[in-house]
Design a protein around this motif. Sequence first.
Motif, PDB file in Angstrom:
ATOM      1  N   GLY A   1      -8.142-105.082  32.720  1.00  0.00           N
ATOM      2  CA  GLY A   1      -7.841-105.017  34.151  1.00  0.00           C
ATOM      3  C   GLY A   1      -7.782-103.575  34.629  1.00  0.00           C
ATOM      4  N   PHE A   2      -7.070-102.687  33.865  1.00  0.00           N
ATOM      5  CA  PHE A   2      -6.998-101.273  34.251  1.00  0.00           C
ATOM      6  C   PHE A   2      -8.382-100.629  34.208  1.00  0.00           C
ATOM      7  CE2 PHE A   2      -2.739-102.076  32.324  1.00  0.00           C
ATOM      8  CZ  PHE A   2      -1.975-101.881  33.462  1.00  0.00           C
ATOM      9  N   CYS A   3      -9.167-100.936  33.144  1.00  0.00           N
ATOM     10  CA  CYS A   3     -10.510-100.365  33.023  1.00  0.00           C
ATOM     11  C   CYS A   3     -11.421-100.842  34.164  1.00  0.00           C
ATOM     12  CB  CYS A   3     -11.119-100.741  31.677  1.00  0.00           C
ATOM     13  SG  CYS A   3     -10.290 -99.988  30.267  1.00  0.00           S
ATOM     14  N   ALA A   4     -11.290-102.134  34.556  1.00  0.00           N
ATOM     15  CA  ALA A   4     -12.115-102.672  35.648  1.00  0.00           C
ATOM     16  C   ALA A   4     -11.813-101.971  36.958  1.00  0.00           C
ATOM     17  CB  ALA A   4     -11.878-104.175  35.767  1.00  0.00           C
TER      18      ALA A   4
ATOM     19  N   LEU B   1     -16.877 -92.916  34.928  1.00  0.00           N
ATOM     20  CA  LEU B   1     -15.794 -92.472  34.049  1.00  0.00           C
ATOM     21  C   LEU B   1     -15.638 -93.366  32.815  1.00  0.00           C
ATOM     22  CD1 LEU B   1     -13.049 -91.526  36.676  1.00  0.00           C
ATOM     23  CD2 LEU B   1     -14.722 -90.039  35.569  1.00  0.00           C
ATOM     24  N   ILE B   2     -16.109 -94.621  32.893  1.00  0.00           N
ATOM     25  CA  ILE B   2     -15.908 -95.573  31.790  1.00  0.00           C
ATOM     26  C   ILE B   2     -17.200 -96.340  31.545  1.00  0.00           C
ATOM     27  CG2 ILE B   2     -14.744 -97.720  31.101  1.00  0.00           C
ATOM     28  CD1 ILE B   2     -12.237 -96.757  32.400  1.00  0.00           C
ATOM     29  N   ASP B   3     -17.592 -96.443  30.270  1.00  0.00           N
ATOM     30  CA  ASP B   3     -18.729 -97.299  29.895  1.00  0.00           C
ATOM     31  C   ASP B   3     -18.168 -98.699  29.654  1.00  0.00           C
ATOM     32  OD1 ASP B   3     -20.974 -98.499  29.034  1.00  0.00           O
ATOM     33  OD2 ASP B   3     -21.420 -97.079  27.422  1.00  0.00           O
ATOM     34  N   TYR B   4     -18.036 -99.442  30.726  1.00  0.00           N
ATOM     35  CA  TYR B   4     -17.336-100.725  30.657  1.00  0.00           C
ATOM     36  C   TYR B   4     -18.036-101.717  29.721  1.00  0.00           C
ATOM     37  CZ  TYR B   4     -14.633-104.746  32.202  1.00  0.00           C
ATOM     38  OH  TYR B   4     -13.814-105.834  32.230  1.00  0.00           O
ATOM     39  N   GLY B   5     -19.351-101.622  29.619  1.00  0.00           N
ATOM     40  CA  GLY B   5     -20.085-102.579  28.801  1.00  0.00           C
ATOM     41  C   GLY B   5     -19.745-102.511  27.325  1.00  0.00           C
ATOM     42  N   LYS B   6     -19.175-101.402  26.871  1.00  0.00           N
ATOM     43  CA  LYS B   6     -18.849-101.253  25.456  1.00  0.00           C
ATOM     44  C   LYS B   6     -17.434-101.730  25.108  1.00  0.00           C
ATOM     45  CE  LYS B   6     -22.060 -97.449  24.549  1.00  0.00           C
ATOM     46  NZ  LYS B   6     -22.193 -96.063  24.034  1.00  0.00           N
ATOM     47  N   LEU B   7     -16.626-102.097  26.130  1.00  0.00           N
ATOM     48  CA  LEU B   7     -15.253-102.535  25.876  1.00  0.00           C
ATOM     49  C   LEU B   7     -15.240-103.977  25.364  1.00  0.00           C
ATOM     50  CD1 LEU B   7     -13.528-101.065  29.071  1.00  0.00           C
ATOM     51  CD2 LEU B   7     -13.708-100.030  26.797  1.00  0.00           C
ATOM     52  N   ARG B   8     -14.234-104.270  24.481  1.00  0.00           N
ATOM     53  CA  ARG B   8     -14.107-105.615  23.924  1.00  0.00           C
ATOM     54  C   ARG B   8     -12.725-106.168  24.251  1.00  0.00           C
ATOM     55  NH1 ARG B   8     -15.004-103.275  19.037  1.00  0.00           N
ATOM     56  NH2 ARG B   8     -13.293-104.526  18.137  1.00  0.00           N
ATOM     57  N   LYS B   9     -12.702-107.442  24.594  1.00  0.00           N
ATOM     58  CA  LYS B   9     -11.434-108.070  24.952  1.00  0.00           C
ATOM     59  C   LYS B   9     -10.481-108.135  23.760  1.00  0.00           C
ATOM     60  CE  LYS B   9      -9.720-112.102  27.518  1.00  0.00           C
ATOM     61  NZ  LYS B   9      -9.263-111.335  28.665  1.00  0.00           N
ATOM     62  N   ASP B  10     -11.002-108.155  22.543  1.00  0.00           N
ATOM     63  CA  ASP B  10     -10.154-108.262  21.345  1.00  0.00           C
ATOM     64  C   ASP B  10      -9.686-106.898  20.820  1.00  0.00           C
ATOM     65  OD1 ASP B  10     -12.534-107.287  20.494  1.00  0.00           O
ATOM     66  OD2 ASP B  10     -12.892-108.811  18.949  1.00  0.00           O
ATOM     67  N   ASP B  11      -9.876-105.823  21.616  1.00  0.00           N
ATOM     68  CA  ASP B  11      -9.415-104.488  21.221  1.00  0.00           C
ATOM     69  C   ASP B  11      -8.564-103.900  22.342  1.00  0.00           C
ATOM     70  OD1 ASP B  11      -9.014-102.105  19.996  1.00  0.00           O
ATOM     71  OD2 ASP B  11     -11.085-101.377  20.183  1.00  0.00           O
ATOM     72  N   PRO B  12      -7.358-104.500  22.611  1.00  0.00           N
ATOM     73  CA  PRO B  12      -6.537-104.064  23.753  1.00  0.00           C
ATOM     74  C   PRO B  12      -6.062-102.631  23.630  1.00  0.00           C
ATOM     75  CG  PRO B  12      -5.307-105.583  22.370  1.00  0.00           C
ATOM     76  CD  PRO B  12      -6.724-105.617  21.874  1.00  0.00           C
ATOM     77  N   MET B  13      -5.737-102.150  22.430  1.00  0.00           N
ATOM     78  CA  MET B  13      -5.216-100.789  22.278  1.00  0.00           C
ATOM     79  C   MET B  13      -6.244 -99.770  22.774  1.00  0.00           C
ATOM     80  SD  MET B  13      -2.120-100.714  21.155  1.00  0.00           S
ATOM     81  CE  MET B  13      -2.021 -99.041  20.556  1.00  0.00           C
ATOM     82  N   THR B  14      -7.490 -99.938  22.352  1.00  0.00           N
ATOM     83  CA  THR B  14      -8.548 -99.013  22.800  1.00  0.00           C
ATOM     84  C   THR B  14      -8.714 -99.090  24.315  1.00  0.00           C
ATOM     85  OG1 THR B  14      -9.715 -99.211  20.708  1.00  0.00           O
ATOM     86  CG2 THR B  14     -10.996 -98.432  22.590  1.00  0.00           C
ATOM     87  N   ASN B  15      -8.707-100.305  24.832  1.00  0.00           N
ATOM     88  CA  ASN B  15      -8.891-100.478  26.278  1.00  0.00           C
ATOM     89  C   ASN B  15      -7.765 -99.793  27.056  1.00  0.00           C
ATOM     90  OD1 ASN B  15     -11.051-102.054  25.528  1.00  0.00           O
ATOM     91  ND2 ASN B  15      -9.963-103.987  25.825  1.00  0.00           N
TER      92      ASN B  15
END
Length: 872
Positions: free
Chosen positions: A158-161, A170-184
């Motif tokens: 949500g914050f990244c979106a 500022l963010i390569d959103y396509g590389k984010l994964r829902k199962d990696d909340p800490m990184t997000n």
Amino acid sequence: AGNMISWQLFPVDSNTFTAWCNSHLRKAGTQIENIEEDFRDGLKLMLLLEVISGERLAKPERGKMRVHKISNVNKALDFIASKGVKLVSIGAEEIVDGNAKMTLGMIWTIILRFAIQDISVEETSAKEGLLLWCQRKTAPYKNVNIQNFHISWKDGLGFCALIHRHRPELIDYGKLRKDDPMTNLNTAFDVAEKYLDIPKMLDAEDIVGTARPDEKAIMTYVSSFYHAFSGAQKAETAANRICKVLAVNQENEQLMEDYEKLASDLLEWIRRTIPWLENRMPENTMQAMQQKLEDFRDYRRLHKPPKVQEKCQLEINFNTLQTKLRLSNRPAFMPSEGKMVSDINNAWGNLEGAEKGYEEWLLNEIRRLERLDHLAEKFRQKAAIHEAWTEGKEDMLQKRDYETASLSEIKALLKKHEAFESDLAAHQDRVEQIAAIAQELNELDYYDSPSVNARCQRICDQWDALGGLTQKRSEALQRTEKLLETIDQLYLEFAKRAAPFNNWMEGAMEDLQDTFIVHTIEEIQGLSTAHEQFKATLPEADKERLAILGIHNEIAKIVQTYHVNIAGTNPYTTINPQEINAKWDKVRQLVPQRDQALIEEHARQQNNERLRRQFANQANVIGPWIQTKMEEIGRISIEMHGTLEDQLTHLRQYEKSIVNYKPKIDQLEGDHQLIQEALIFDNKHTNYTMEHIRVGWEQLLTTIARTINEIENQILTRDAKGISQEQLNEFRASFNHFDRDHSGTLGAEEFKACLISLGFDIANDAQGENEFSRIMSIVDPNRMGLVTFQAFIDFMSRETADTDTADQVMASFKVLAGDKNYILADELRRELPPDQAEYCIARMAPYTGPDGVPGALDYMSFSTALYGESDL
């Protein structure tokens, strides 16, 4: 935030509030480390309120004593209360004493009041408004579902979106994964701190490690995003306004293209059809002309009705488009050259002008061909009879038998020749009749006139030759007669009486076999009467026949008595008793045949009369029905019964009942076709023709469609301008009151009285006349002197409603452009939907101002052009 605040049971992470306070305090050059300790003297608390409110508080106390600290905190609390926050169970002493719960509650109150309370989306509360803003911004991201301010944010997407929506670089959103909340989460916190000047108020491990993250901490942090992107929010609002205006223009342009295409197709059909209707080149045969009539029936029954509906729909589309343009404050639509509604009507008028009289011409041509066929057959019969009579006559007249004949033979030849001359004179009428028929065939442009003329010329030439030969033979016999003695008078008497009687029988046979053509019962009754009169003469003719035969019997008696040496034939005539009896028998046979032909024709005329009455009975019902419906529609269009939707429903039901009447029209068309196929050309039982019914039916369908469209446009105007049903009823009542002739329009004086009745101040002075002239130029731009109800409600709605303007659109573009006097294509593509962005880019002129850059576009001239003040 404006409601009563209770400090009871207030668990919250103080680190979030500390970070939030420091994000504002550093603007004043200071920071805090312990939120309970650093606010105890009230000085930094007052400074925080001044920074976030932009206002100056009362002068703080600088002393170190407890009383000074309490005074400063009270000043801060009083300021909070002055902003509409009602504080309960809190006092300056608790803050000065370092009460953590009370201090955090107070900071939360400040955050609610100054960071969240002013957030309002679609008139929701502050918290709901902030949540709705988050949902809208993250809606395009399918793996984000913001429903609250706690667990919806645990995966960090949500914050990244939010960041990617406003700053995608500022963010390569396509590389984010829902199962990696800490990184997000850490990615969002780091980017926000580094590029958006939003401090880290939250800890990623705390959010991931708790079942339900702290709602107040997340609200505080998310509100910082809202304020950081407030400029983008203004751009979104501006973009929405522009999208709305562009959508109106795109829709109107599509309607204009649809109108142009429909108008072109209709005009092309009219252009192709008129030459066909104007072609009056007749055919040579009845079958070909009847096929032309059938083609015309198909045109009126199958091809033209859809075009009538297209023409009506074209007018409806044009009126609807003009209404939409007026309602959106756009200039009126001006079709291409030659495609105005008036041009369509003129072309349609030319079509109907070409159509007028075409069917009548076809029927006249069929009647002419029927007459020609009858005359041609009559010519052939009379010519054949005459040619049969003349056969061998030239050879007979050229004989020189009188040179070696005895005196009695000469006298016989002379009498025979006199009888022939009498017979020749009797045939003069037949030759003249043949010539007259040929002349009439020529005048009626009979297709086979050359062969008729050739045959007629042969008959006339032969007739002239017979006349010359007859004259020569007569002179020769007369010269010889002086040398000879008279011949037996009895033979001569037989010949004289037999010849006219023979001619009478031949004439009777010709008349009995003569063809006839009639169109009414009266005509066939006249022929029947003449035939009965002829039959009444038969007894007298039979007496003449017996008398002639008696002469022949007397000759035979004399020959037998006096033993006259003759060849046994009458030397004065070629007619013999057997021929007379044979022809008499033929006449008696033809009489009943003529009786039967007249009876059959009488039956056909009775059937024609039945067809006339059958058509008239229906037409005399349908014609008045159409007129009644036209009058009822006229009344409906000016009366008020219920809401516009009620009237529309009523009219559509009315339209359905009219359409359901179509089978009766089709049945009448069928009866009309039977009448034409029977070659019936008049009908005294009705004043209605099929053409009258067709035109009336088309006018009825067009009128109900136009009336429905008027109501639809009134609904469109009412809804677009926010006019209430009561206002519309008031406008209609006033309009109807002054529309005393129920014409659906008001004259200038009637309209002025109507305006005065609605409260318009139009005095009888120069100023009042100027104002009324201004209003008339709006409602009657063509200066016809008449005001329609649609123009009237358009004017009334314009007086009471507000619409988008070119200035408003220009201001919206300026927001998207970041307050520049120009805008770039990338900015349009970023802020507007793809189709509307490309629409603007394709139509915006290059910006020519001194502050421009490569690729700069002029949004000001574009905004002006949207409202017709210049050309796109």
